[in-house]
Write a protein that holds these residues in place. Structure first.
Motif, short mmCIF file in Angstrom:
data_model
loop_
_atom_site.label_atom_id
_atom_site.label_comp_id
_atom_site.label_asym_id
_atom_site.label_seq_id
_atom_site.Cartn_x
_atom_site.Cartn_y
_atom_site.Cartn_z
N LYS A 1 0.01 5.65 2.02
CA LYS A 1 0.17 6.72 2.99
C LYS A 1 -0.90 7.82 2.51
O LYS A 1 -1.18 7.96 1.31
CB LYS A 1 1.50 7.01 3.14
N ASP B 1 3.07 -0.90 4.74
CA ASP B 1 3.58 0.15 5.07
C ASP B 1 4.82 -0.04 5.96
O ASP B 1 5.78 0.86 6.43
CB ASP B 1 2.69 1.53 5.50
N ALA B 2 4.78 -1.28 6.61
CA ALA B 2 5.93 -1.75 7.55
C ALA B 2 6.72 -2.43 6.63
O ALA B 2 7.06 -3.60 6.97
CB ALA B 2 5.40 -2.29 8.88
N GLU B 3 7.58 -1.71 5.71
CA GLU B 3 8.12 -2.38 4.68
C GLU B 3 9.73 -2.43 5.28
O GLU B 3 10.60 -3.13 4.76
CB GLU B 3 8.14 -1.80 3.44
N ASN C 1 9.00 1.24 -2.13
CA ASN C 1 7.78 0.60 -1.89
C ASN C 1 6.56 1.25 -2.48
O ASN C 1 6.39 2.50 -2.13
CB ASN C 1 7.57 0.74 -0.47
N ASP D 1 8.96 5.73 -0.18
CA ASP D 1 8.17 4.89 0.73
C ASP D 1 6.74 5.47 0.45
O ASP D 1 6.38 6.45 1.16
CB ASP D 1 8.43 4.61 1.96
ZN ZN Z 1 6.55 2.45 5.21
#
Ligand code: ZN
Ligand code: BES
Ligand code: ZN
Length: 500
Positions: free
Chosen positions: A279, A349-351, A322, A272
């Motif tokens: 990030k 990022d809210a995957e 991701n 991620d």
């Molecule tokens: Zn994430």
């Protein structure tokens, strides 16, 4: 490590080390400890008198036997106050002792069935805890290290009893402990593996291998079929990566009924990066653990298939990377999840919740009776509970209570978080049915409320393991890196459902 139960006299056993226990503020020594003390000419009682042995939890004293008995070393492990002894403390003490002996390069160990003279602790429970502790506490992941290890390896651990009548229960505990610890170790391996060795395809391959070995069904859903099923949310996450996504479906059939008694769902983002909402680079390497939920669910199935409960269990693992790319999902995009709900992307990022939305949708189409999902879902969970306990969120209190007590049995702590309707409001979108971020506050709860929309009215529990999937230092039976949480909870849960 070969672990077996033997009958015999602890002071006459040939081993690199013999392990006995003592308690804090104890009036008289345990029988085995007293027998060894006599052979050692009162060495243990003298150390107690001098205050060097206090019996505090996990206090370890190594005494050389200097030829007075076949084993060259005696290890006295403190178990704390007798009235405070729990199965989890035995698990931890076994782990601490075995880890020390492993460092001392001792390869054979004999141990008494710790704690069985204590009220409420039975032989099978003690043997299971010793076995889990020994295997989990000495776990290492050295696959990519070419230098030889400085520590040794315990090749044999004998659980010693003088009572023939105890052998069968000790052996039963031992064998259950091994199944649970091996599944947990496998989950740790998968999580510790770097993302270039644990792609979605590698996860599918691992699951397929375990299905073959332990006898459960496996079906890997590829991108084309995901499109047909309408898994737009998972596909949205996957579109930035060159690794093809895999939707792994496992089925264990323990009952004749056509119904799925429980679906176990695990988030499996094999790396991620955050995607376009990238990030910060510092610490990003830890995001190889974002498939911990998926790993836990896959390896729990291998334990379930060995324990053979009389129920049907389905496991669903949406697996993808991701990553950002020219083709990646973008903030502001709208996706349609399986079942037709539309989602506005606020952060790529809210995957995890996107991948899970489709898995929950799939489970619902299969008419499963209940479902539990496991996910390294939110940094906010780590902030709230640290690495001490997992957060639970539920739409059904009976299932939540079961999950929490299955966790307590495993020594995997779970704390239930509130799900007030007010939190739902925060996920409202102006352009779609729901948005994938509910703002800065209560991030774990708004994430859970997002999932709740896709769980519908099927009894469901969500476990956020963002804080507990990895630890940064060894403690009891946890070793640095992946913990394998909550494999043993999931297995206990399935066993308890089968018994009810
Ligand atoms: Zn994430
Ligand atoms: N995989 C992360 C959550 C995570 C963070 C797991 C730290 C383990 C340790 C998840 O996909 C994520 O990035 N969540 C975001 C959500 C936010 C964008 C609403 C987070 O927690 O920052
Ligand atoms: Zn994630």
């Amino acid at each position: 490590m070969e672990i077996k139960v033997i009958t015999g006299d602890i002071k006459a056993i040939e081993a690199g080390a013999v392990v006995v226990s003592c308690y804090e503020e104890q009036e008289s020594l345990e029988a085995d400890t007293a027998a060894i003390d006599t052979v050692l000419g009162g060495a243990i009682s003298q150390l107690i008198e001098k205050g060097e042995i206090k019996g505090k939890l996990n206090e370890i004293t190594v005494i050389h036997s200097l030829g007075r008995m076949p084993a060259s070393k005696v290890v006295v492990v403190g178990l704390g106050k007798k009235e405070d002894l729990t199965i989890d403390r035995i698990r931890g003490a076994s782990a601490e002792v075995c880890r020390l002996l492993q460092q001392k390069r001792i390869d054979s160990v004999a141990m008494t069935a710790l704690g069985i003279s204590t009220a409420g602790i039975v032989a099978a429970g003690s043997a299971q805890a010793i076995t889990e502790g020994a295997l989990l506490g000495t776990y290492t992941f050295r696959k990519h290290i070419t230098k030889e290890a400085e520590h040794g390896e315990i090749k044999g651990l004998d659980i010693v009893t003088g009572d023939e009548k105890e052998v069968v229960s000790l052996e039963q505990g031992c064998s259950k402990g091994r199944i649970l610890a091996e599944a947990t170790g496998l989950a740790r391996d998968m999580v510790n593996e770097p993302s270039n060795f644990m792609t979605p395809a590698d996860m599918a391959e691992t699951a397929t291998g375990l299905a073959g070995t332990y006898g459960f069904e496996v079906n890997i859903i590829e991108r084309e079929q995901m499109k047909k099923l309408g898994m737009g949310a998972l596909l949205g996450v996957a579109q930035g990566s060159q690794q093809p996504p895999k939707f792994i479906v496992l089925n264990y059939k323990g009952s004749e009924s056509g119904e799925v008694d429980i679906a176990l769902i695990g988030k499996a983002i094999t790396f991620d990066s955050g995607g376009i909402s990238i990030k910060p680079s510092s610490g990003m390497e830890e995001m190889k653990d974002d498939m911990s939920g998926g790993a836990a669910v896959i390896t729990a199935m291998s334990a379930i298939a060995q324990l053979r409960p009389a129920i049907n269990v389905m496991a669903l693992i949406p697996a993808t990377e991701n990553l950002p790319s020219g083709g990646a999902l973008k903030p502001g995009d709208v996706l349609t999840a399986m079942g037709g709900k539309t989602i506005e992307i606020i952060s790529t990022d809210a995957e995890g919740r996107l991948a899970l939305a489709d898995a929950l949708g799939y489970a619902r189409e299969q008419n499963v009776k209940r479902m539990v999902d496991v996910a390294t879902l939110t940094g906010a969970m780590q902030v709230a509970l640290g690495d001490i306990c997992t957060g639970a969120f539920a739409n059904n209190q009976e299932l939540a209570d079961r999950v929490i007590s299955a966790g307590a049995e495993a020594g995997e702590r779970i704390w239930q978080m509130p799900m007030y309707d007010d939190y739902k409001e925060l996920n409202k979108s102006d352009v779609a049915d729901i948005k994938n971020v509910g703002g800065r506050y209560a991030g774990s709860i708004t994430a859970a409320q997002f999932l709740a929309e896709f769980a519908g009215d099927v009894p469901w529990v969500h476990l956020d393991i963002a804080g507990t999937a990895m630890v940064d230092k060894p403690k009891d039976y946890l070793t640095k890196g992946a913990t394998g949480v909550p494999v043993r909870t999931l297995v206990n849960l399935v066993m308890s459902l089968a018994e009810s």
